[in-house]
Design a protein around this motif. Structure first.
Motif, short mmCIF file in Angstrom:
data_model
loop_
_atom_site.label_atom_id
_atom_site.label_comp_id
_atom_site.label_asym_id
_atom_site.label_seq_id
_atom_site.Cartn_x
_atom_site.Cartn_y
_atom_site.Cartn_z
N VAL A 1 -15.23 22.32 -17.23
CA VAL A 1 -13.97 21.55 -17.14
C VAL A 1 -14.11 20.43 -16.10
O VAL A 1 -13.63 19.32 -16.30
N ASP A 2 -14.80 20.73 -15.01
CA ASP A 2 -14.96 19.75 -13.93
C ASP A 2 -15.91 18.61 -14.30
O ASP A 2 -15.63 17.45 -14.00
N LYS A 3 -17.02 18.91 -14.98
CA LYS A 3 -18.08 17.93 -15.20
C LYS A 3 -18.07 17.26 -16.57
O LYS A 3 -18.73 16.24 -16.75
N GLU A 4 -17.36 17.84 -17.53
CA GLU A 4 -17.42 17.32 -18.90
C GLU A 4 -16.05 16.80 -19.35
O GLU A 4 -15.15 17.59 -19.62
N PRO A 5 -15.91 15.49 -19.46
CA PRO A 5 -14.62 14.95 -19.90
C PRO A 5 -14.21 15.40 -21.30
O PRO A 5 -13.02 15.46 -21.62
N GLY A 6 -15.18 15.75 -22.13
CA GLY A 6 -14.89 16.20 -23.50
C GLY A 6 -14.45 17.64 -23.61
O GLY A 6 -14.01 18.08 -24.67
N VAL A 7 -14.56 18.40 -22.51
CA VAL A 7 -14.05 19.78 -22.50
C VAL A 7 -12.61 19.70 -22.02
O VAL A 7 -12.35 19.48 -20.85
N LEU A 8 -11.69 19.82 -22.95
CA LEU A 8 -10.27 19.66 -22.63
C LEU A 8 -9.65 20.92 -22.07
O LEU A 8 -8.74 20.85 -21.24
#
Length: 105
Positions: free
Chosen positions: A36-43
Protein backbone atom coordinates in the motif's frame (compact mmCIF):
# COMPACT_ATOMS: atom_id res chain seq x y z
CA UNK A 1 -10.51 8.95 -11.07
CA UNK A 2 -10.20 5.27 -11.91
CA UNK A 3 -13.16 3.62 -13.64
CA UNK A 4 -14.60 0.76 -11.53
CA UNK A 5 -14.61 -1.51 -14.60
CA UNK A 6 -10.82 -1.22 -14.88
CA UNK A 7 -10.17 -2.24 -11.28
CA UNK A 8 -9.11 -5.72 -10.28
CA UNK A 9 -11.03 -6.78 -7.18
CA UNK A 10 -10.53 -10.19 -5.66
CA UNK A 11 -10.75 -12.13 -2.43
CA UNK A 12 -7.90 -14.42 -1.45
CA UNK A 13 -9.16 -17.27 0.73
CA UNK A 14 -6.27 -18.90 2.55
CA UNK A 15 -5.89 -21.74 5.01
CA UNK A 16 -2.73 -21.37 7.09
CA UNK A 17 -0.90 -24.04 9.10
CA UNK A 18 -2.20 -23.32 12.64
CA UNK A 19 1.26 -23.92 14.14
CA UNK A 20 2.65 -21.07 12.01
CA UNK A 21 -0.18 -18.53 12.21
CA UNK A 22 1.72 -15.92 14.24
CA UNK A 23 4.68 -15.94 11.86
CA UNK A 24 2.34 -15.84 8.85
CA UNK A 25 0.41 -12.84 10.20
CA UNK A 26 3.65 -10.92 10.82
CA UNK A 27 4.82 -11.53 7.25
CA UNK A 28 1.40 -10.69 5.81
CA UNK A 29 1.19 -7.41 7.74
CA UNK A 30 4.67 -6.43 6.52
CA UNK A 31 3.74 -7.23 2.91
CA UNK A 32 0.44 -5.35 3.03
CA UNK A 33 2.04 -2.25 4.52
CA UNK A 34 4.81 -2.23 1.90
CA UNK A 35 2.38 -2.80 -0.97
CA UNK A 36 0.00 0.00 0.00
CA UNK A 37 2.87 2.36 0.84
CA UNK A 38 5.07 1.73 -2.23
CA UNK A 39 2.63 0.83 -5.02
CA UNK A 40 0.23 3.49 -6.27
CA UNK A 41 -1.72 0.80 -8.14
CA UNK A 42 -2.52 -1.10 -4.93
CA UNK A 43 -5.67 0.69 -3.84
CA UNK A 44 -6.60 -1.52 -0.90
CA UNK A 45 -5.53 -4.66 0.92
CA UNK A 46 -7.60 -5.72 3.93
CA UNK A 47 -6.80 -8.95 5.76
CA UNK A 48 -9.14 -10.61 8.25
CA UNK A 49 -9.57 -14.05 9.80
CA UNK A 50 -12.78 -15.98 10.19
CA UNK A 51 -14.06 -15.48 13.73
CA UNK A 52 -13.08 -18.48 15.83
CA UNK A 53 -10.85 -19.84 13.04
CA UNK A 54 -7.64 -17.78 12.99
CA UNK A 55 -6.04 -20.05 10.37
CA UNK A 56 -8.74 -19.10 7.83
CA UNK A 57 -7.52 -15.81 6.35
CA UNK A 58 -9.41 -13.64 3.87
CA UNK A 59 -7.73 -10.79 2.00
CA UNK A 60 -9.82 -8.28 0.05
CA UNK A 61 -7.59 -6.88 -2.69
CA UNK A 62 -8.26 -3.89 -4.96
CA UNK A 63 -5.85 -2.88 -7.72
CA UNK A 64 -6.09 0.03 -10.16
CA UNK A 65 -6.07 -2.38 -13.08
CA UNK A 66 -4.50 -5.46 -14.63
CA UNK A 67 -1.08 -3.78 -15.08
CA UNK A 68 -0.99 -2.73 -11.41
CA UNK A 69 -1.88 -6.26 -10.29
CA UNK A 70 0.76 -7.86 -12.51
CA UNK A 71 3.38 -5.33 -11.34
CA UNK A 72 2.47 -6.11 -7.72
CA UNK A 73 3.21 -9.80 -8.24
CA UNK A 74 6.78 -8.94 -9.30
CA UNK A 75 7.72 -6.57 -6.44
CA UNK A 76 10.51 -7.56 -4.04
CA UNK A 77 8.19 -7.30 -1.00
CA UNK A 78 5.54 -9.57 -2.54
CA UNK A 79 8.11 -12.12 -3.71
CA UNK A 80 9.67 -12.13 -0.22
CA UNK A 81 6.22 -12.78 1.30
CA UNK A 82 5.45 -15.61 -1.17
CA UNK A 83 8.77 -17.33 -0.57
CA UNK A 84 8.69 -16.93 3.23
CA UNK A 85 5.10 -18.18 3.56
CA UNK A 86 5.17 -20.99 0.97
CA UNK A 87 5.34 -23.74 3.61
CA UNK A 88 2.75 -22.02 5.84
CA UNK A 89 -0.09 -21.84 3.29
CA UNK A 90 -2.12 -25.06 3.16
CA UNK A 91 -4.53 -23.73 0.53
CA UNK A 92 -5.13 -20.59 -1.53
CA UNK A 93 -8.15 -19.74 -3.64
CA UNK A 94 -8.41 -16.44 -5.53
CA UNK A 95 -11.99 -15.38 -6.20
CA UNK A 96 -12.57 -12.68 -8.81
CA UNK A 97 -15.14 -10.13 -7.66
CA UNK A 98 -17.27 -7.44 -9.27
CA UNK A 99 -17.36 -4.24 -7.20
CA UNK A 100 -20.86 -3.05 -6.35
CA UNK A 101 -20.45 -0.38 -3.68
CA UNK A 102 -17.10 0.22 -1.99
CA UNK A 103 -16.65 3.04 0.48
CA UNK A 104 -14.27 3.74 3.36
CA UNK A 105 -13.25 6.49 5.75
Amino acid sequence: MIDAEEKIVQMADLEIDPAQIAAYIALLAEEIEASVDKEPGVLMLHAVSVKGSPAKIRILEVYAGRAAYEAHLKTPHFLKYKLATANMVKSLDLVALDPIAMCSK
